[in-house]
Design an enzyme around this catalytic site. Structure first.
Site, PDB file in Angstrom:
ATOM      1  N   GLY A   8       0.788  -1.225   0.000  1.00  0.00           N
ATOM      2  CA  GLY A   8       0.000   0.000   0.000  1.00  0.00           C
ATOM      3  C   GLY A   8       0.820   1.274   0.000  1.00  0.00           C
ATOM      4  O   GLY A   8       0.350   2.316   0.455  1.00  0.00           O
ATOM      5  N   SER A   9       2.044   1.235  -0.572  1.00  0.00           N
ATOM      6  CA  SER A   9       2.823   2.479  -0.589  1.00  0.00           C
ATOM      7  C   SER A   9       2.182   3.506  -1.527  1.00  0.00           C
ATOM      8  O   SER A   9       2.234   4.713  -1.268  1.00  0.00           O
ATOM      9  CB  SER A   9       4.282   2.222  -0.970  1.00  0.00           C
ATOM     10  OG  SER A   9       4.397   1.824  -2.304  1.00  0.00           O
ATOM     11  N   ASN A  10       1.529   3.037  -2.592  1.00  0.00           N
ATOM     12  CA  ASN A  10       0.809   3.985  -3.463  1.00  0.00           C
ATOM     13  C   ASN A  10      -0.425   4.554  -2.746  1.00  0.00           C
ATOM     14  O   ASN A  10      -0.750   5.736  -2.909  1.00  0.00           O
ATOM     15  CB  ASN A  10       0.411   3.302  -4.780  1.00  0.00           C
ATOM     16  CG  ASN A  10       1.548   3.300  -5.775  1.00  0.00           C
ATOM     17  OD1 ASN A  10       1.973   4.346  -6.248  1.00  0.00           O
ATOM     18  ND2 ASN A  10       2.072   2.123  -6.076  1.00  0.00           N
ATOM     19  N   LEU A  44      -4.672  -6.918  -7.064  1.00  0.00           N
ATOM     20  CA  LEU A  44      -4.322  -8.059  -7.921  1.00  0.00           C
ATOM     21  C   LEU A  44      -5.524  -8.797  -8.494  1.00  0.00           C
ATOM     22  O   LEU A  44      -5.398  -9.502  -9.497  1.00  0.00           O
ATOM     23  CB  LEU A  44      -3.408  -9.029  -7.164  1.00  0.00           C
ATOM     24  CG  LEU A  44      -2.017  -8.456  -6.856  1.00  0.00           C
ATOM     25  CD1 LEU A  44      -1.190  -9.444  -6.046  1.00  0.00           C
ATOM     26  CD2 LEU A  44      -1.273  -8.072  -8.132  1.00  0.00           C
ATOM     27  N   ASN A  68      -5.873   2.459 -13.007  1.00  0.00           N
ATOM     28  CA  ASN A  68      -4.911   1.499 -12.454  1.00  0.00           C
ATOM     29  C   ASN A  68      -3.508   2.044 -12.668  1.00  0.00           C
ATOM     30  O   ASN A  68      -3.249   2.738 -13.660  1.00  0.00           O
ATOM     31  CB  ASN A  68      -5.058   0.163 -13.196  1.00  0.00           C
ATOM     32  CG  ASN A  68      -4.089  -0.896 -12.696  1.00  0.00           C
ATOM     33  OD1 ASN A  68      -3.967  -1.131 -11.494  1.00  0.00           O
ATOM     34  ND2 ASN A  68      -3.367  -1.532 -13.609  1.00  0.00           N
ATOM     35  N   HIS A 128       0.363   0.729 -13.284  1.00  0.00           N
ATOM     36  CA  HIS A 128       1.112  -0.474 -13.675  1.00  0.00           C
ATOM     37  C   HIS A 128       2.595  -0.097 -13.787  1.00  0.00           C
ATOM     38  O   HIS A 128       2.925   0.934 -14.375  1.00  0.00           O
ATOM     39  CB  HIS A 128       0.585  -1.001 -15.011  1.00  0.00           C
ATOM     40  CG  HIS A 128       1.264  -2.259 -15.438  1.00  0.00           C
ATOM     41  ND1 HIS A 128       0.915  -3.492 -14.932  1.00  0.00           N
ATOM     42  CD2 HIS A 128       2.298  -2.477 -16.289  1.00  0.00           C
ATOM     43  CE1 HIS A 128       1.702  -4.414 -15.456  1.00  0.00           C
ATOM     44  NE2 HIS A 128       2.543  -3.830 -16.280  1.00  0.00           N
ATOM     45  N   ASP A 173      -4.657  -4.658 -18.326  1.00  0.00           N
ATOM     46  CA  ASP A 173      -3.689  -3.597 -18.655  1.00  0.00           C
ATOM     47  C   ASP A 173      -3.857  -3.054 -20.080  1.00  0.00           C
ATOM     48  O   ASP A 173      -2.880  -2.640 -20.712  1.00  0.00           O
ATOM     49  CB  ASP A 173      -2.235  -4.094 -18.463  1.00  0.00           C
ATOM     50  CG  ASP A 173      -1.962  -4.582 -17.051  1.00  0.00           C
ATOM     51  OD1 ASP A 173      -2.546  -4.017 -16.110  1.00  0.00           O
ATOM     52  OD2 ASP A 173      -1.178  -5.529 -16.892  1.00  0.00           O
ATOM     53  N   GLU A 216       6.092   6.145  -9.562  1.00  0.00           N
ATOM     54  CA  GLU A 216       4.673   5.832  -9.313  1.00  0.00           C
ATOM     55  C   GLU A 216       4.109   6.786  -8.264  1.00  0.00           C
ATOM     56  O   GLU A 216       2.994   7.296  -8.393  1.00  0.00           O
ATOM     57  CB  GLU A 216       4.513   4.391  -8.814  1.00  0.00           C
ATOM     58  CG  GLU A 216       4.793   3.340  -9.858  1.00  0.00           C
ATOM     59  CD  GLU A 216       4.546   1.933  -9.323  1.00  0.00           C
ATOM     60  OE1 GLU A 216       3.521   1.700  -8.678  1.00  0.00           O
ATOM     61  OE2 GLU A 216       5.403   1.063  -9.563  1.00  0.00           O
TER      62      GLU A 216
HETATM   63  C1  GRF Z   1       3.195  -1.150  -7.614  1.00  0.00           C
HETATM   64  O1  GRF Z   1       4.380  -1.376  -8.309  1.00  0.00           O
HETATM   65  C2  GRF Z   1       2.068  -1.001  -8.599  1.00  0.00           C
HETATM   66  O2  GRF Z   1       2.429  -0.414  -9.793  1.00  0.00           O
HETATM   67  C3  GRF Z   1       1.714  -2.411  -8.862  1.00  0.00           C
HETATM   68  O3  GRF Z   1       1.847  -3.066  -7.612  1.00  0.00           O
HETATM   69  C4  GRF Z   1       2.789  -2.359  -6.812  1.00  0.00           C
HETATM   70  C5  GRF Z   1       2.055  -2.027  -5.548  1.00  0.00           C
HETATM   71  O4  GRF Z   1       2.865  -1.404  -4.624  1.00  0.00           O
HETATM   72  N1  GRF Z   1       0.470  -2.526  -9.536  1.00  0.00           N
HETATM   73  P1  GRF Z   1       2.231  -0.809  -3.298  1.00  0.00           P
HETATM   74  O5  GRF Z   1       1.336  -1.903  -2.683  1.00  0.00           O
HETATM   75  O6  GRF Z   1       1.456   0.401  -3.638  1.00  0.00           O
HETATM   76  O7  GRF Z   1       3.403  -0.529  -2.399  1.00  0.00           O
END
Ligand code: GRF
Length: 197
Positions: free
Chosen positions: A17-19, A90, A107, A109, A150, A179
């Site tokens: 969940g870093s994004n 996923l 999304n 990617h 995708d 990202e």
């Molecule tokens: C990221 O690289 C994103 O692009 C991909 O899965 C990864 C998730 O990273 N779809 P996080 O869980 O947000 O750290």
């Protein structure tokens, strides 16, 4: 009372969940009118700890459940969302769910789509495939979600150079930094450029 000017984002995640965190930091804590109204995960994962820490409601669907059930749960959670952001989610979303939210699901990617996308291309597998193919550049893509994997319309990309001696691990770190810049920027652009109704 609901704030009419507020834009609501639902985030879908399956991992660290870093994004998701970067969306919290750049949207919610940054004086925008964008609020993350919920997190949905499809397995136990670290993203839920981030939600708890920031007092964001979170829900877990089960990726092994009947997909109709998951679709109904997701539809309920997302019904008032202005944008649904898959950030490392996923599970494949059902066609019924996608049809319900046209141009509202995006999304991120970790490659320069259309290269290195599609079924089975996630996480480190993407970066390893890029290294194996001896690419000179890689990066990340934010795109709309359609019923393919995708394949939806590309909204924005960020590029990184691949240095001599680069490994899948070092590439993943470099791409993840991009990202974290690209995703909040796209969310802001999509929600702040759209008319407030
Ligand atoms: C990221 O690289 C994103 O692009 C991909 O899965 C990864 C998730 O990273 N779809 P996080 O869980 O947000 O750290």
């Amino acid at each position: 009372m609901t704030n009419q000017l507020e834009k609501k984002v639902v985030v879908l995640a399956s991992g660290g969940g870093s994004n998701f965190q970067t969306l919290i930091d750049s949207l919610q804590n940054d004086g925008t009118n964008i609020r993350i109204s919920a997190l949905v995960v499809d397995r136990p994962c670290q993203a839920t700890q981030r939600a708890r820490h920031h007092h964001i409601d979170y829900f877990e669907v089960n990726r092994h459940n009947d997909s109709n059930y998951n679709t109904q749960v997701l539809k309920t959670i997302c019904q008032s969302a202005d944008l649904i952001v898959c950030a490392g989610y996923l599970s494949i979303l059902s066609a019924e769910f996608i049809a319900q939210f046209p141009e509202k699901i995006i999304n991120i990617h970790p490659s320069l789509l259309p290269k290195f996308g599609g079924a089975g291309m996630y996480g480190m597998k993407v970066h390893q495939a890029v290294i194996n193919a001896k690419e000179k550049t890689s990066g990340c893509t934010v795109h709309y979600v359609d019923t393919g994997v995708d394949t939806g319309k590309i909204i924005a990309q960020a590029t990184v150079d691949i240095e001599k001696g680069e490994t899948a691990e070092t590439l993943q770190k470099k791409v993840l930094i991009e990202e974290h810049r690209l995703l909040p920027a796209v969310v802001k652009k999509l929600l702040q450029d759209s008319k407030i109704t």
